[in-house]
Scaffold this active site. Structure first.
Site, PDB file in Angstrom:
ATOM      1  N   GLU A   4     -13.683  50.927 -37.174  1.00 11.33           N
ATOM      2  CA  GLU A   4     -13.195  51.292 -35.844  1.00 11.33           C
ATOM      3  C   GLU A   4     -12.576  52.690 -35.839  1.00 11.33           C
ATOM      4  O   GLU A   4     -12.242  53.246 -36.889  1.00 11.33           O
ATOM      5  CB  GLU A   4     -12.170  50.243 -35.382  1.00 11.33           C
ATOM      6  CG  GLU A   4     -11.618  50.443 -33.979  1.00 11.33           C
ATOM      7  CD  GLU A   4     -12.667  50.441 -32.885  1.00 11.33           C
ATOM      8  OE1 GLU A   4     -13.498  51.376 -32.862  1.00 11.33           O
ATOM      9  OE2 GLU A   4     -12.644  49.516 -32.035  1.00 11.33           O
ATOM     10  N   GLN A  11     -12.841  37.597 -31.867  1.00 10.69           N
ATOM     11  CA  GLN A  11     -11.470  37.827 -31.413  1.00 10.69           C
ATOM     12  C   GLN A  11     -10.455  37.768 -32.553  1.00 10.69           C
ATOM     13  O   GLN A  11     -10.567  36.965 -33.483  1.00 10.69           O
ATOM     14  CB  GLN A  11     -11.106  36.773 -30.371  1.00 10.69           C
ATOM     15  CG  GLN A  11      -9.690  36.867 -29.815  1.00 10.69           C
ATOM     16  CD  GLN A  11      -9.410  35.791 -28.807  1.00 10.69           C
ATOM     17  OE1 GLN A  11      -9.875  35.843 -27.680  1.00 10.69           O
ATOM     18  NE2 GLN A  11      -8.648  34.772 -29.211  1.00 10.69           N
ATOM     19  N   ARG A  54     -20.253  43.342 -31.841  1.00 12.87           N
ATOM     20  CA  ARG A  54     -18.807  43.506 -32.008  1.00 12.87           C
ATOM     21  C   ARG A  54     -18.229  42.256 -32.669  1.00 12.87           C
ATOM     22  O   ARG A  54     -18.713  41.141 -32.450  1.00 12.87           O
ATOM     23  CB  ARG A  54     -18.120  43.738 -30.657  1.00 12.87           C
ATOM     24  CG  ARG A  54     -16.633  44.069 -30.813  1.00 12.87           C
ATOM     25  CD  ARG A  54     -15.899  44.109 -29.486  1.00 12.87           C
ATOM     26  NE  ARG A  54     -14.467  44.331 -29.721  1.00 12.87           N
ATOM     27  CZ  ARG A  54     -13.510  43.998 -28.869  1.00 12.87           C
ATOM     28  NH1 ARG A  54     -13.807  43.423 -27.709  1.00 12.87           N
ATOM     29  NH2 ARG A  54     -12.243  44.226 -29.166  1.00 12.87           N
ATOM     30  N   HIS A  55     -17.195  42.443 -33.449  1.00 18.14           N
ATOM     31  CA  HIS A  55     -16.545  41.333 -34.147  1.00 18.14           C
ATOM     32  C   HIS A  55     -15.924  40.337 -33.168  1.00 18.14           C
ATOM     33  O   HIS A  55     -15.718  40.617 -31.987  1.00 18.14           O
ATOM     34  CB  HIS A  55     -15.456  41.873 -35.077  1.00 18.14           C
ATOM     35  CG  HIS A  55     -14.354  42.589 -34.354  1.00 18.14           C
ATOM     36  ND1 HIS A  55     -13.333  41.937 -33.701  1.00 18.14           N
ATOM     37  CD2 HIS A  55     -14.120  43.902 -34.167  1.00 18.14           C
ATOM     38  CE1 HIS A  55     -12.523  42.799 -33.155  1.00 18.14           C
ATOM     39  NE2 HIS A  55     -12.974  44.020 -33.412  1.00 18.14           N
ATOM     40  N   TRP A  85      -4.526  40.323 -32.444  1.00 20.46           N
ATOM     41  CA  TRP A  85      -4.160  41.603 -31.838  1.00 20.46           C
ATOM     42  C   TRP A  85      -4.998  41.887 -30.595  1.00 20.46           C
ATOM     43  O   TRP A  85      -4.530  42.584 -29.697  1.00 20.46           O
ATOM     44  CB  TRP A  85      -4.291  42.731 -32.863  1.00 20.46           C
ATOM     45  CG  TRP A  85      -3.089  42.844 -33.761  1.00 20.46           C
ATOM     46  CD1 TRP A  85      -2.136  41.886 -33.982  1.00 20.46           C
ATOM     47  CD2 TRP A  85      -2.712  43.971 -34.544  1.00 20.46           C
ATOM     48  NE1 TRP A  85      -1.197  42.341 -34.863  1.00 20.46           N
ATOM     49  CE2 TRP A  85      -1.520  43.620 -35.230  1.00 20.46           C
ATOM     50  CE3 TRP A  85      -3.258  45.228 -34.754  1.00 20.46           C
ATOM     51  CZ2 TRP A  85      -0.884  44.511 -36.098  1.00 20.46           C
ATOM     52  CZ3 TRP A  85      -2.622  46.111 -35.622  1.00 20.46           C
ATOM     53  CH2 TRP A  85      -1.440  45.749 -36.284  1.00 20.46           C
ATOM     54  N   ASN A  86      -6.239  41.393 -30.537  1.00 20.94           N
ATOM     55  CA  ASN A  86      -7.000  41.498 -29.292  1.00 20.94           C
ATOM     56  C   ASN A  86      -6.276  40.772 -28.167  1.00 20.94           C
ATOM     57  O   ASN A  86      -6.141  41.292 -27.056  1.00 20.94           O
ATOM     58  CB  ASN A  86      -8.398  40.895 -29.450  1.00 20.94           C
ATOM     59  CG  ASN A  86      -9.351  41.721 -30.265  1.00 20.94           C
ATOM     60  OD1 ASN A  86     -10.228  41.188 -30.937  1.00 20.94           O
ATOM     61  ND2 ASN A  86      -9.220  43.045 -30.225  1.00 20.94           N
ATOM     62  N   HIS A 121     -17.216  47.492 -34.262  1.00 21.23           N
ATOM     63  CA  HIS A 121     -16.046  47.394 -33.396  1.00 21.23           C
ATOM     64  C   HIS A 121     -16.344  48.018 -32.042  1.00 21.23           C
ATOM     65  O   HIS A 121     -17.263  48.825 -31.897  1.00 21.23           O
ATOM     66  CB  HIS A 121     -14.869  48.101 -34.061  1.00 21.23           C
ATOM     67  CG  HIS A 121     -14.649  47.682 -35.477  1.00 21.23           C
ATOM     68  ND1 HIS A 121     -13.732  46.725 -35.836  1.00 21.23           N
ATOM     69  CD2 HIS A 121     -15.253  48.072 -36.636  1.00 21.23           C
ATOM     70  CE1 HIS A 121     -13.774  46.535 -37.145  1.00 21.23           C
ATOM     71  NE2 HIS A 121     -14.682  47.350 -37.658  1.00 21.23           N
TER      72      HIS A 121
END
Length: 210
Positions: A83, A12, A9-10, A15-16, A145
């Site tokens: 995503e 941070q 997963r990417h 928006w996270n 994602h």
């Protein structure tokens, strides 16, 4: 010998942190996310991946590039690894979504967004396509994602859709590892942040022998 796929997963994004639905919105990594990507790359390069493929969204592409810089590999880009589309929810916080769409929030089905089954199909198909390009004992790194990875893994493993929620979410720059066995793909590691260790077990003939 068996192929392995590491789904990363990417890192941070802002928006996270703000708990906003990102979906297809192209949000960059923040400073913490860049550091997370560098840390993950320093560990994963020791696994000697053969191929790196990334979602076309920049938060995934930047995470993949951190690994590419250490391995000397190029990053292939596949839009099918992006995503789950969030429709009208993209850019909104969970609180805003819950207030505006209480029924849809309970089902986590965004108006105008992608169906989970469609996401699972496109992501799992992409992983299969790219896995065919590595050697029988090679490692493919897929940078994608949270929802996309979870749903793709569920379909690769052949889980019935009602059991997909049994797979937990992935943290930023955490990864899951799949191995192609005699009876299909199986999950070796999930939401991991340290290098996977060989499993020594009498549980299954496909397990690593002692």
């Amino acid at each position: 010998m068996s192929r392995r796929v590491l789904c990363l997963r990417h890192g941070q994004t802002l928006w996270n942190v703000e708990r906003r639905f990102q979906g297809h919105t192209d949000i960059p990594l923040d400073e913490t996310g860049m550091a997370q990507a560098a840390r993950a790359a320093s560990m994963l390069t020791t696994l000697r991946p053969e191929l790196i493929v990334s979602s076309n969204l920049q938060r995934a592409a930047a995470t993949a590039q951190a690994l590419a810089q250490l391995t000397g590999l190029d990053v292939a880009v596949d839009e099918d690894l992006r995503e789950r589309g969030g429709g009208e929810w993209e850019g909104l916080t969970r609180e805003e979504i819950a207030a505006g769409w209480p029924r849809e929030f309970a089902a986590w089905e965004a108006p105008g967004g992608e169906d989970v089954g469609d996401v699972a199909k496109r992501v799992s198909a992409a992983v299969r396509r790219w896995a065919e390009q590595i050697s029988p004992d090679g490692l493919l790194v897929v940078v994608s994602h949270g929802a996309a990875i979870r749903l793709g893994i569920a379909m690769l493993m052949g889980l019935p859709q009602q059991h997909w929620p049994a797979l937990g979410s992935l943290g930023n720059c955490s990864w899951s590892v799949l191995e192609e066995g005699r009876k299909g793909w199986r999950l070796l590691e999930h939401n991991a942040g340290t290098l996977p260790e060989p499993v020594q077990s009498d549980d299954d003939p496909d397990a690593t022998p002692a």
